[in-house]
Design a protein around this motif. Structure first.
Motif, mmCIF file in Angstrom:
data_model
loop_
_atom_site.group_PDB
_atom_site.id
_atom_site.type_symbol
_atom_site.label_atom_id
_atom_site.label_comp_id
_atom_site.label_asym_id
_atom_site.label_seq_id
_atom_site.Cartn_x
_atom_site.Cartn_y
_atom_site.Cartn_z
ATOM 1 N N VAL A 157 0.843 -1.204 0.000
ATOM 2 C CA VAL A 157 0.000 0.000 0.000
ATOM 3 C C VAL A 157 0.872 1.247 0.000
ATOM 4 O O VAL A 157 0.630 2.211 -0.742
ATOM 5 N N GLN A 158 1.909 1.235 0.831
ATOM 6 C CA GLN A 158 2.824 2.378 0.904
ATOM 7 C C GLN A 158 3.490 2.637 -0.447
ATOM 8 O O GLN A 158 3.598 3.778 -0.899
ATOM 9 N N GLY A 159 3.936 1.563 -1.101
ATOM 10 C CA GLY A 159 4.598 1.709 -2.391
ATOM 11 C C GLY A 159 3.665 2.252 -3.454
ATOM 12 O O GLY A 159 4.059 3.117 -4.246
ATOM 13 N N ARG A 160 2.432 1.754 -3.492
ATOM 14 C CA ARG A 160 1.474 2.244 -4.495
ATOM 15 C C ARG A 160 1.157 3.719 -4.278
ATOM 16 O O ARG A 160 1.011 4.477 -5.229
ATOM 17 N N ARG A 161 1.024 4.105 -3.003
ATOM 18 C CA ARG A 161 0.746 5.520 -2.719
ATOM 19 C C ARG A 161 1.922 6.400 -3.127
ATOM 20 O O ARG A 161 1.739 7.498 -3.653
ATOM 21 N N ALA A 162 3.139 5.905 -2.904
ATOM 22 C CA ALA A 162 4.332 6.697 -3.202
ATOM 23 C C ALA A 162 4.471 6.982 -4.689
ATOM 24 O O ALA A 162 4.944 8.053 -5.088
ATOM 25 N N ILE A 163 4.052 6.031 -5.526
ATOM 26 C CA ILE A 163 4.176 6.230 -6.975
ATOM 27 C C ILE A 163 2.859 6.672 -7.606
ATOM 28 O O ILE A 163 2.779 6.881 -8.811
ATOM 29 N N GLY A 164 1.820 6.785 -6.771
ATOM 30 C CA GLY A 164 0.536 7.272 -7.263
ATOM 31 C C GLY A 164 -0.221 6.301 -8.127
ATOM 32 O O GLY A 164 -0.966 6.704 -9.019
ATOM 33 N N THR A 165 -0.036 4.992 -7.858
ATOM 34 C CA THR A 165 -0.713 3.968 -8.654
ATOM 35 C C THR A 165 -1.631 3.146 -7.756
ATOM 36 O O THR A 165 -1.154 2.469 -6.843
ATOM 37 N N PRO A 166 -2.945 3.163 -7.971
ATOM 38 C CA PRO A 166 -3.854 2.335 -7.170
ATOM 39 C C PRO A 166 -3.762 0.872 -7.566
ATOM 40 O O PRO A 166 -3.291 0.539 -8.648
ATOM 41 N N ALA A 167 -4.232 0.010 -6.702
ATOM 42 C CA ALA A 167 -4.201 -1.441 -6.960
ATOM 43 C C ALA A 167 -5.414 -1.848 -7.779
ATOM 44 O O ALA A 167 -6.312 -2.524 -7.301
ATOM 45 N N VAL A 168 -5.449 -1.408 -9.012
ATOM 46 C CA VAL A 168 -6.553 -1.788 -9.880
ATOM 47 C C VAL A 168 -5.986 -2.417 -11.140
ATOM 48 O O VAL A 168 -4.849 -2.182 -11.527
ATOM 49 N N GLY A 169 -6.790 -3.216 -11.790
ATOM 50 C CA GLY A 169 -6.392 -3.769 -13.071
ATOM 51 C C GLY A 169 -5.627 -5.072 -12.995
ATOM 52 O O GLY A 169 -5.349 -5.668 -14.035
ATOM 53 N N MET A 170 -5.239 -5.528 -11.809
ATOM 54 C CA MET A 170 -4.535 -6.798 -11.712
ATOM 55 C C MET A 170 -5.532 -7.944 -11.782
ATOM 56 O O MET A 170 -6.538 -7.950 -11.068
ATOM 57 N N VAL A 171 -5.258 -8.921 -12.642
ATOM 58 C CA VAL A 171 -6.253 -9.936 -12.956
ATOM 59 C C VAL A 171 -6.012 -11.267 -12.250
ATOM 60 O O VAL A 171 -6.882 -12.126 -12.255
ATOM 61 N N LEU A 172 -4.836 -11.446 -11.651
ATOM 62 C CA LEU A 172 -4.547 -12.724 -10.984
ATOM 63 C C LEU A 172 -3.347 -12.576 -10.078
ATOM 64 O O LEU A 172 -2.637 -11.569 -10.098
ATOM 65 N N THR A 173 -3.125 -13.616 -9.272
ATOM 66 C CA THR A 173 -1.907 -13.729 -8.471
ATOM 67 C C THR A 173 -1.054 -14.846 -9.052
ATOM 68 O O THR A 173 -1.520 -15.970 -9.227
ATOM 69 N N MET A 174 0.189 -14.519 -9.377
ATOM 70 C CA MET A 174 1.145 -15.507 -9.861
ATOM 71 C C MET A 174 2.108 -15.836 -8.719
ATOM 72 O O MET A 174 2.776 -14.947 -8.184
ATOM 73 N N VAL A 175 2.178 -17.103 -8.340
ATOM 74 C CA VAL A 175 3.108 -17.559 -7.306
ATOM 75 C C VAL A 175 4.211 -18.350 -7.991
ATOM 76 O O VAL A 175 3.943 -19.351 -8.660
ATOM 77 N N ILE A 176 5.440 -17.901 -7.845
ATOM 78 C CA ILE A 176 6.588 -18.585 -8.430
ATOM 79 C C ILE A 176 7.363 -19.257 -7.302
ATOM 80 O O ILE A 176 7.801 -18.586 -6.358
ATOM 81 N N VAL A 177 7.548 -20.559 -7.391
ATOM 82 C CA VAL A 177 8.297 -21.305 -6.387
ATOM 83 C C VAL A 177 9.617 -21.715 -7.016
ATOM 84 O O VAL A 177 9.646 -22.544 -7.930
ATOM 85 N N THR A 178 10.706 -21.121 -6.541
ATOM 86 C CA THR A 178 11.982 -21.337 -7.210
ATOM 87 C C THR A 178 13.113 -21.298 -6.192
ATOM 88 O O THR A 178 12.889 -21.245 -4.979
ATOM 89 N N ASP A 179 14.345 -21.317 -6.699
ATOM 90 C CA ASP A 179 15.522 -21.180 -5.848
ATOM 91 C C ASP A 179 16.271 -19.924 -6.257
ATOM 92 O O ASP A 179 15.904 -19.248 -7.229
ATOM 93 N N GLU A 180 17.328 -19.597 -5.509
ATOM 94 C CA GLU A 180 18.071 -18.364 -5.796
ATOM 95 C C GLU A 180 18.676 -18.392 -7.199
ATOM 96 O O GLU A 180 18.708 -17.379 -7.892
#
Length: 312
Positions: A18-41
Motif C-alpha cells: 500500500v505504501q509503495g502504491r501511494r508513493a508512486i501514485g498507482t492504485p491497486a486496480v487492473g490486476m487480474v490474478l496472483t502468480m506464485v513462483i516457487v523457485t531457488d536463488e
C-alpha cells in the motif's frame, strides 16, 4: 520502487505494498490474478524477469517463494525468518512483485505466508520453473491455485517425470513442455485440414529425451489413432514431424533457426515462421486460459507403448 523488509510478516508486507502504491501514485486496480513462483536463488532472476514481461499482457501480483535453510552460529536449530523485497511501479512490470525468502521452519509452511498476500477474488496460478512436485495439486501451494504450471524440460529424467505426472494429473495442471509445441500443433492441424488425406503413421524427430517431442508424439498417436515413431536427431528440441499417407508424406522440417519448411504431397514446399519462444511468451500463453487443459491431459495420458525410438 523497492522496499526491503527483514524478519517481517505478511501484514507488514501488505502495508508495504500500500505504501509503495501511494508513493508512486498507482492504485491497486487492473490486476487480474496472483502468480506464485516457487523457485531457488539460482533461477529466481530469470523467473522474475519472465513473469514481469508476461505481466504486460496479464497484470498480476507476483509472489516469488524462495525457501532457504540456514543455521544460527550458536545453535544447531535452523533460524526461522521471513525476509521480503517489495517491488512496485517500473521495477515490477505492469503489476507488483514480492520476493519472499523463507528461512527455517517457516519454509515448511510457505502456504501460510502466501495465503494472506493473494489478491482477493482473483485466480491463482502457481509456477515451478524447476524442482516441481510430481503431484502439483497435492502440494500445499499448488492446492491454493486454479492453475499449476510445471516445466518437465528442467528435470533430470524428463520422460520418467512425464509418466509420474500422468499418474497424479489433476485438472488445472499443465507444463511448459506442452506449451512449447502449440505452434507445431497449430501448423499440423492446418496442414491436415488442407490436405484432407488419411494418415497411416507418424514420426517425430527431436533431441533425445525431449519432453515436448514426447508429448507431441503421444498427442498425434491419440488424435490420429496411428503408430508414432520417435526418432533421435541432433536437435535442438523438435526438428521435424512426418505424417505418412498413401500418396506421400506431410512434413514439417525445422532443423535450426526460426523458419520451418512445410511439404504437402503434390504441392511446392512452403516456408513458415516457427521460432523457439521465450519463457515469458510461454507463461503469457498459459495465463490466457485458466480452465483445465484437456488436450494436455490427453497427451499426458497417451499410449507411449505404441511408440518406439530410433536414431535419425
Amino acid at each position: 520502487m523497492k522496499i526491503d523488509l527483514t524478519d517481517t510478516t505478511a501484514s507488514k508486507i501488505n502495508k508495504a505494498l500500500v505504501q509503495g502504491r501511494r508513493a508512486i501514485g498507482t492504485p491497486a486496480v487492473g490486476m487480474v490474478l496472483t502468480m506464485v513462483i516457487v523457485t531457488d536463488e539460482e533461477n529466481a532472476y530469470d523467473s522474475i524477469k519472465a513473469a514481469e514481461e508476461a505481466s504486460y499482457e496479464h497484470p498480476s501480483r507476483t509472489l516469488v517463494v524462495i525457501k532457504r535453510h540456514t543455521r544460527t552460529l550458536h545453535a544447531r536449530t535452523t533460524a526461522s525468518r521471513l525476509d521480503a523485497e517489495v517491488r512496485v511501479g517500473a521495477d515490477a512490470g505492469s503489476g507488483e512483485t514480492v520476493i519472499l525468502r523463507l528461512y527455517g521452519e517457516v519454509a515448511d509452511h510457505a502456504d501460510s505466508v502466501v495465503l494472506p498476500l493473494l489478491l482477493p477474488d482473483a485466480p491463482v496460478v502457481v509456477w515451478w520453473p524447476v524442482n516441481a512436485p510430481l503431484d502439483p495439486a497435492k502440494d500445499p501451494l499448488g492446492a491454493l491455485a486454479q492453475r499449476r504450471v510445471t516445466d518437465t524440460y528442467t528435470a533430470e529424467q524428463p520422460l520418467r517425470e512425464l509418466t509420474e505426472r500422468a499418474t497424479g494429473y489433476t485438472p488445472g495442471d499443465t507444463d511448459l513442455s506442452w506449451t512449447r509445441i502449440t505452434p507445431w500443433r497449430s501448423i499440423l492441424a492446418a496442414a491436415l485440414d488442407q490436405a484432407r488425406m488419411q494418415v497411416t503413421s507418424a514420426t517425430v524427430e527431436s533431441e533425445a529425451d525431449n519432453p515436448s517431442a514426447e508429448l507431441l508424439a503421444r498427442w498425434l498417436g491419440v488424435r490420429l489413432g496411428v503408430p508414432v515413431e520417435r526418432a533421435v536427431s541432433a536437435g535442438p528440441a523438435v526438428t521435424a514431424v512426418r505424417l505418412a499417407t498413401a500418396i506421400g508424406e506431410i512434413v514439417i522440417d525445422r532443423p535450426e533457426g526460426p523458419m520451418a519448411t512445410l511439404i504437402l504431397p503434390g504441392q511446392p514446399p512452403r516456408t513458415l515462421a516457427l521460432k523457439t519462444r521465450s519463457t515469458s511468451e510461454l507463461v503469457a500463453e498459459e495465463l490466457r486460459h485458466l480452465d483445465a487443459d484437456e488436450m494436455y491431459a490427453i497427451a499426458l495420458r497417451g499410449e507411449p507403448g505404441k511408440e518406439h525410438t530410433r536414431h535419425a
